[in-house]
Motif scaffolding. Structure first.
Motif, PDB file in Angstrom:
ATOM      1  N   LEU A  89      -1.488  -5.723  13.297  1.00 18.06           N
ATOM      2  CA  LEU A  89      -1.264  -6.519  12.094  1.00 18.06           C
ATOM      3  C   LEU A  89       0.067  -6.166  11.437  1.00 18.06           C
ATOM      4  O   LEU A  89       0.840  -7.062  11.087  1.00 18.06           O
ATOM      5  CB  LEU A  89      -2.413  -6.315  11.105  1.00 18.06           C
ATOM      6  N   THR A  90       0.351  -4.892  11.279  1.00 14.40           N
ATOM      7  CA  THR A  90       1.622  -4.510  10.653  1.00 14.40           C
ATOM      8  C   THR A  90       2.798  -4.854  11.559  1.00 14.40           C
ATOM      9  O   THR A  90       3.875  -5.194  11.062  1.00 14.40           O
ATOM     10  CB  THR A  90       1.637  -3.018  10.289  1.00 14.40           C
ATOM     11  N   GLY A  91       2.611  -4.783  12.868  1.00 15.94           N
ATOM     12  CA  GLY A  91       3.668  -5.210  13.785  1.00 15.94           C
ATOM     13  C   GLY A  91       3.939  -6.695  13.664  1.00 15.94           C
ATOM     14  O   GLY A  91       5.088  -7.145  13.683  1.00 15.94           O
ATOM     15  N   TRP A  92       2.870  -7.487  13.508  1.00 18.09           N
ATOM     16  CA  TRP A  92       3.027  -8.922  13.320  1.00 18.09           C
ATOM     17  C   TRP A  92       3.755  -9.225  12.012  1.00 18.09           C
ATOM     18  O   TRP A  92       4.621 -10.094  11.963  1.00 18.09           O
ATOM     19  CB  TRP A  92       1.658  -9.598  13.340  1.00 18.09           C
ATOM     20  N   ILE A  93       3.397  -8.496  10.957  1.00 21.83           N
ATOM     21  CA  ILE A  93       4.083  -8.676   9.662  1.00 21.83           C
ATOM     22  C   ILE A  93       5.557  -8.323   9.798  1.00 21.83           C
ATOM     23  O   ILE A  93       6.425  -9.034   9.286  1.00 21.83           O
ATOM     24  CB  ILE A  93       3.398  -7.840   8.563  1.00 21.83           C
ATOM     25  N   ASN A  94       5.858  -7.238  10.502  1.00 21.69           N
ATOM     26  CA  ASN A  94       7.252  -6.829  10.688  1.00 21.69           C
ATOM     27  C   ASN A  94       8.024  -7.859  11.510  1.00 21.69           C
ATOM     28  O   ASN A  94       9.195  -8.127  11.231  1.00 21.69           O
ATOM     29  CB  ASN A  94       7.332  -5.459  11.357  1.00 21.69           C
ATOM     30  N   ASP A  95       7.402  -8.454  12.521  1.00 24.59           N
ATOM     31  CA  ASP A  95       8.071  -9.467  13.328  1.00 24.59           C
ATOM     32  C   ASP A  95       8.304 -10.749  12.535  1.00 24.59           C
ATOM     33  O   ASP A  95       9.336 -11.402  12.666  1.00 24.59           O
ATOM     34  CB  ASP A  95       7.256  -9.785  14.582  1.00 24.59           C
ATOM     35  N   ARG A  96       7.319 -11.108  11.746  1.00 25.92           N
ATOM     36  CA  ARG A  96       7.387 -12.375  11.024  1.00 25.92           C
ATOM     37  C   ARG A  96       8.309 -12.323   9.817  1.00 25.92           C
ATOM     38  O   ARG A  96       9.069 -13.255   9.575  1.00 25.92           O
ATOM     39  CB  ARG A  96       5.977 -12.756  10.590  1.00 25.92           C
ATOM     40  N   TYR A  97       8.233 -11.251   9.034  1.00 24.08           N
ATOM     41  CA  TYR A  97       8.965 -11.163   7.769  1.00 24.08           C
ATOM     42  C   TYR A  97      10.051 -10.105   7.761  1.00 24.08           C
ATOM     43  O   TYR A  97      10.686  -9.895   6.738  1.00 24.08           O
ATOM     44  CB  TYR A  97       7.990 -10.874   6.622  1.00 24.08           C
ATOM     45  N   GLY A  98      10.247  -9.425   8.848  1.00 20.53           N
ATOM     46  CA  GLY A  98      11.214  -8.334   8.878  1.00 20.53           C
ATOM     47  C   GLY A  98      10.545  -7.031   8.501  1.00 20.53           C
ATOM     48  O   GLY A  98       9.427  -7.001   7.998  1.00 20.53           O
ATOM     49  N   ARG A  99      11.235  -5.976   8.762  1.00 20.10           N
ATOM     50  CA  ARG A  99      10.679  -4.639   8.509  1.00 20.10           C
ATOM     51  C   ARG A  99      10.458  -4.421   7.021  1.00 20.10           C
ATOM     52  O   ARG A  99      11.336  -4.667   6.203  1.00 20.10           O
ATOM     53  CB  ARG A  99      11.643  -3.588   9.067  1.00 20.10           C
ATOM     54  N   LEU A 100       9.267  -3.957   6.684  1.00 19.62           N
ATOM     55  CA  LEU A 100       8.959  -3.634   5.291  1.00 19.62           C
ATOM     56  C   LEU A 100       9.681  -2.361   4.886  1.00 19.62           C
ATOM     57  O   LEU A 100       9.958  -1.501   5.739  1.00 19.62           O
ATOM     58  CB  LEU A 100       7.456  -3.430   5.118  1.00 19.62           C
ATOM     59  N   PRO A 101       9.964  -2.201   3.609  1.00 22.83           N
ATOM     60  CA  PRO A 101      10.494  -0.910   3.154  1.00 22.83           C
ATOM     61  C   PRO A 101       9.501   0.206   3.475  1.00 22.83           C
ATOM     62  O   PRO A 101       8.286  -0.029   3.571  1.00 22.83           O
ATOM     63  CB  PRO A 101      10.649  -1.094   1.643  1.00 22.83           C
ATOM     64  N   LEU A 102      10.020   1.394   3.642  1.00 25.12           N
ATOM     65  CA  LEU A 102       9.194   2.528   4.078  1.00 25.12           C
ATOM     66  C   LEU A 102       7.993   2.755   3.167  1.00 25.12           C
ATOM     67  O   LEU A 102       6.870   2.947   3.648  1.00 25.12           O
ATOM     68  CB  LEU A 102      10.051   3.796   4.157  1.00 25.12           C
ATOM     69  N   LEU A 103       8.189   2.734   1.859  1.00 24.25           N
ATOM     70  CA  LEU A 103       7.071   2.981   0.943  1.00 24.25           C
ATOM     71  C   LEU A 103       6.049   1.841   0.983  1.00 24.25           C
ATOM     72  O   LEU A 103       4.848   2.080   0.853  1.00 24.25           O
ATOM     73  CB  LEU A 103       7.583   3.189  -0.482  1.00 24.25           C
ATOM     74  N   ALA A 104       6.499   0.618   1.169  1.00 21.05           N
ATOM     75  CA  ALA A 104       5.566  -0.507   1.275  1.00 21.05           C
ATOM     76  C   ALA A 104       4.754  -0.396   2.558  1.00 21.05           C
ATOM     77  O   ALA A 104       3.542  -0.641   2.561  1.00 21.05           O
ATOM     78  CB  ALA A 104       6.325  -1.827   1.236  1.00 21.05           C
ATOM     79  N   GLU A 105       5.401  -0.026   3.649  1.00 22.60           N
ATOM     80  CA  GLU A 105       4.682   0.145   4.909  1.00 22.60           C
ATOM     81  C   GLU A 105       3.679   1.296   4.810  1.00 22.60           C
ATOM     82  O   GLU A 105       2.552   1.193   5.304  1.00 22.60           O
ATOM     83  CB  GLU A 105       5.677   0.400   6.038  1.00 22.60           C
ATOM     84  N   LEU A 106       4.075   2.369   4.159  1.00 21.75           N
ATOM     85  CA  LEU A 106       3.166   3.488   3.931  1.00 21.75           C
ATOM     86  C   LEU A 106       1.972   3.041   3.096  1.00 21.75           C
ATOM     87  O   LEU A 106       0.825   3.409   3.392  1.00 21.75           O
ATOM     88  CB  LEU A 106       3.896   4.644   3.251  1.00 21.75           C
ATOM     89  N   ALA A 107       2.221   2.238   2.077  1.00 20.04           N
ATOM     90  CA  ALA A 107       1.128   1.745   1.228  1.00 20.04           C
ATOM     91  C   ALA A 107       0.164   0.869   2.031  1.00 20.04           C
ATOM     92  O   ALA A 107      -1.056   0.946   1.838  1.00 20.04           O
ATOM     93  CB  ALA A 107       1.687   0.963   0.047  1.00 20.04           C
ATOM     94  N   VAL A 108       0.690   0.050   2.941  1.00 14.46           N
ATOM     95  CA  VAL A 108      -0.165  -0.790   3.779  1.00 14.46           C
ATOM     96  C   VAL A 108      -1.047   0.079   4.657  1.00 14.46           C
ATOM     97  O   VAL A 108      -2.266  -0.137   4.754  1.00 14.46           O
ATOM     98  CB  VAL A 108       0.678  -1.765   4.635  1.00 14.46           C
ATOM     99  N   TYR A 109      -0.462   1.087   5.301  1.00 20.87           N
ATOM    100  CA  TYR A 109      -1.250   1.958   6.176  1.00 20.87           C
ATOM    101  C   TYR A 109      -2.286   2.771   5.391  1.00 20.87           C
ATOM    102  O   TYR A 109      -3.414   2.950   5.864  1.00 20.87           O
ATOM    103  CB  TYR A 109      -0.339   2.894   6.972  1.00 20.87           C
ATOM    104  N   VAL A 110      -1.930   3.255   4.224  1.00 15.28           N
ATOM    105  CA  VAL A 110      -2.884   4.022   3.418  1.00 15.28           C
ATOM    106  C   VAL A 110      -4.031   3.120   2.964  1.00 15.28           C
ATOM    107  O   VAL A 110      -5.200   3.510   3.023  1.00 15.28           O
ATOM    108  CB  VAL A 110      -2.179   4.679   2.212  1.00 15.28           C
ATOM    109  N   THR A 111      -3.696   1.897   2.545  1.00 20.99           N
ATOM    110  CA  THR A 111      -4.730   0.951   2.121  1.00 20.99           C
ATOM    111  C   THR A 111      -5.660   0.602   3.276  1.00 20.99           C
ATOM    112  O   THR A 111      -6.891   0.623   3.121  1.00 20.99           O
ATOM    113  CB  THR A 111      -4.088  -0.327   1.555  1.00 20.99           C
ATOM    114  N   LEU A 112      -5.091   0.287   4.434  1.00 23.47           N
ATOM    115  CA  LEU A 112      -5.930  -0.027   5.595  1.00 23.47           C
ATOM    116  C   LEU A 112      -6.748   1.182   6.029  1.00 23.47           C
ATOM    117  O   LEU A 112      -7.887   1.045   6.475  1.00 23.47           O
ATOM    118  CB  LEU A 112      -5.064  -0.527   6.751  1.00 23.47           C
TER     119      LEU A 112
END
Length: 85
Positions: free
Chosen positions: A30-53
Motif C-alpha cells: 500500500l505505501t509503495g503504491w502511494i509512493n508510485d502514485r503521488y511521489g515519495r512521502l516526506p520521511l515523517l509522514a511515511e513514518l506516521a503511516v507505518y506507525v498508524t498501520l
C-alpha cells in the motif's frame, strides 16, 4: 460466544505467524503504491503511516490476545513455582 483460553492461544499464534506477515506485506504494498502514485512521502509522514498501520492491525484482535500471557484461568489447580523432576 466466548472463546476458551486454549482456542485463543491457538488463534493468537495463527494470527502472529500467518496474519501479521500478510498484513506487513499488504502495508508495504500500500505505501509503495502511494509512493508510485503521488511521489515519495516526506520521511515523517511515511513514518506516521507505518506507525498508524502498525497500531491498527491489532485493534480487531484485542479480544484474542487479552490474557494470553497469563496462566490458564480454566484450570482447577494452580501451578506453583515448584518444578520437581
Amino acid at each position: 460466544m466466548a472463546l476458551s483460553y486454549r482456542t485463543r492461544r491457538r488463534l493468537s499464534a495463527l494470527i502472529l505467524v500467518v496474519g501479521l506477515p500478510a498484513y506487513i506485506v499488504a502495508a508495504v504494498t500500500l505505501t509503495g503504491w502511494i509512493n508510485d502514485r503521488y511521489g515519495r512521502l516526506p520521511l515523517l509522514a511515511e513514518l506516521a503511516v507505518y506507525v498508524t498501520l502498525g497500531f491498527l492491525w491489532a485493534l480487531p484482535f484485542r479480544f484474542v490476545f487479552r490474557g494470553i500471557g497469563k496462566p490458564d484461568p480454566e484450570t482447577e489447580t494452580e501451578r506453583s513455582g515448584d518444578r520437581s523432576a
